[in-house]
Design a protein around this motif. Structure first.
Motif, mmCIF file in Angstrom:
data_model
loop_
_atom_site.group_PDB
_atom_site.id
_atom_site.type_symbol
_atom_site.label_atom_id
_atom_site.label_comp_id
_atom_site.label_asym_id
_atom_site.label_seq_id
_atom_site.Cartn_x
_atom_site.Cartn_y
_atom_site.Cartn_z
ATOM 1 N N PRO A 174 150.120 51.553 33.658
ATOM 2 C CA PRO A 174 151.138 50.821 34.411
ATOM 3 C C PRO A 174 151.557 49.523 33.711
ATOM 4 O O PRO A 174 150.837 49.017 32.865
ATOM 5 N N TRP A 175 152.729 49.025 34.098
ATOM 6 C CA TRP A 175 153.239 47.776 33.527
ATOM 7 C C TRP A 175 152.211 46.664 33.727
ATOM 8 O O TRP A 175 151.757 46.426 34.849
ATOM 9 N N PRO A 176 151.805 45.975 32.642
ATOM 10 C CA PRO A 176 150.637 45.095 32.741
ATOM 11 C C PRO A 176 150.902 43.688 33.260
ATOM 12 O O PRO A 176 149.963 42.992 33.639
ATOM 13 N N CYS A 177 152.161 43.249 33.246
ATOM 14 C CA CYS A 177 152.435 41.857 33.613
ATOM 15 C C CYS A 177 152.834 41.756 35.077
ATOM 16 O O CYS A 177 153.647 42.543 35.575
ATOM 17 N N THR A 178 152.283 40.768 35.754
ATOM 18 C CA THR A 178 152.560 40.584 37.173
ATOM 19 C C THR A 178 153.408 39.345 37.457
ATOM 20 O O THR A 178 153.640 38.999 38.618
ATOM 21 N N THR A 183 159.408 42.640 34.319
ATOM 22 C CA THR A 183 159.261 43.994 34.816
ATOM 23 C C THR A 183 159.697 45.014 33.775
ATOM 24 O O THR A 183 160.380 44.671 32.798
ATOM 25 N N LEU A 184 159.327 46.261 34.009
ATOM 26 C CA LEU A 184 159.767 47.341 33.141
ATOM 27 C C LEU A 184 161.283 47.435 33.144
ATOM 28 O O LEU A 184 161.912 47.631 32.092
ATOM 29 N N GLU A 185 161.889 47.281 34.297
ATOM 30 C CA GLU A 185 163.341 47.380 34.396
ATOM 31 C C GLU A 185 164.033 46.298 33.574
ATOM 32 O O GLU A 185 165.043 46.551 32.896
ATOM 33 N N ALA A 186 163.478 45.077 33.598
ATOM 34 C CA ALA A 186 164.058 43.976 32.822
ATOM 35 C C ALA A 186 163.917 44.239 31.331
ATOM 36 O O ALA A 186 164.840 43.965 30.545
#
Length: 211
Positions: A174-178, A183-186
Motif C-alpha cells: 500500500p501507499w506508504p505516506c500518510t 497520495t497515489l492519485e497526486a
C-alpha cells in the motif's frame, strides 16, 4: 538505451568531477530507475554555471556522449545535495559513472530522456561494456523514488524486466505516506503532467519546423 542532455560544464562535472546529482523538474520515470544511461553534453555552454572556486580543468566536449551512469534514484530537494543539488527541483541520483575516453560526436541531443541510435551505442560499447550489470540493479533497496517526506514510493519489481533487459519497477503498495496531500492519485497526476509537458514541447518543435 536512453540518454539525457546537459550543458557544459555540467557534463564534464559528471564525467570527470564529483557531480552526482542532476536537477530536473520531474521525477525519474519509474521504468528507468536502476537503468544505465548515457550522459550527453549538448552544444550550448552555461558559462556562469560554476563558482570560480569550483572550476576545474576537466575535459569539455560538446555534442558528445561523455559518460555512462546508473539512474540510482531520485528525491525532491529538501535543502540537500549541495553544491550540486538546486532548490525546488527533483534530484536525480547518478552512480557508477564511467567517463568515455573518446566521446562519440557529433551527437544531437533532445528534450527529456531520449533513445540513442545504434551507431552511437556501438561507439560507446567499444569503450565500455554496457551489458555489465550495475551493482545497484542487484540491490533492491539501493534505489527508488521517494516522496518529499522520505517514504519510498517506487521500488524494484524482482519478477519483471523491461524489453531492454533493465529491471522493472512498481509503485509501493500500500501507499506508504500518510501525510495529507501525499497520495497515489497526486503522484499519478504529477507523472501525467510530465508526459503532457513533454508532448507539448515535442509538438511545439514540430510546429516550428513546419512554419
Amino acid at each position: 538505451m536512453r540518454a539525457f542532455t546537459v550543458k557544459q560544464p555540467w557534463g564534464a562535472a559528471i564525467a570527470h568531477g564529483p557531480k552526482r546529482i542532476e536537477n530536473r523538474t520531474k521525477a525519474i520515470p519509474p521504468k528507468h530507475l536502476g537503468s544505465r544511461i548515457l550522459i550527453h553534453a549538448g552544444a550550448a555552454e552555461d558559462a556562469n554555471a560554476l563558482p570560480r572556486d569550483m572550476v576545474r580543468p576537466w575535459p569539455q566536449h560538446f555534442r558528445a556522449i561523455v559518460a555512462v551512469a546508473t539512474l540510482a534514484g531520485c528525491h525532491q530537494d529538501q535543502g540537500c545535495c549541495r553544491p550540486w543539488g538546486f532548490p525546488d527541483t527533483w534530484h536525480w541520483e547518478l552512480a557508477d559513472v564511467q567517463a568515455l575516453p573518446q566521446p562519440p560526436r557529433p551527437v544531437r541531443g533532445q528534450l527529456g530522456l531520449w533513445t540513442a541510435t545504434d551507431d552511437v551505442l556501438a561507439s560507446v560499447q567499444q569503450q565500455i561494456d554496457l551489458k555489465t550489470t550495475s551493482p545497484l540493479t542487484e540491490q533492491q533497496e539501493a534505489w527508488g523514488v521517494y516522496c518529499p517526506h522520505g517514504k519510498q514510493i517506487i521500488e524494484r519489481d524482482p519478477d519483471l524486466t523491461d524489453p531492454e533487459g533493465q529491471p522493472a519497477s512498481r509503485i509501493v503498495n500500500p501507499w506508504p505516506c500518510t501525510v495529507d496531500g501525499c497520495t497515489l492519485e497526486a503522484f499519478e497526476a504529477d507523472q501525467q503532467a510530465e508526459i503532457d509537458e513533454y508532448c507539448d514541447a515535442v509538438n511545439a518543435l514540430i510546429s516550428d519546423q513546419y512554419r
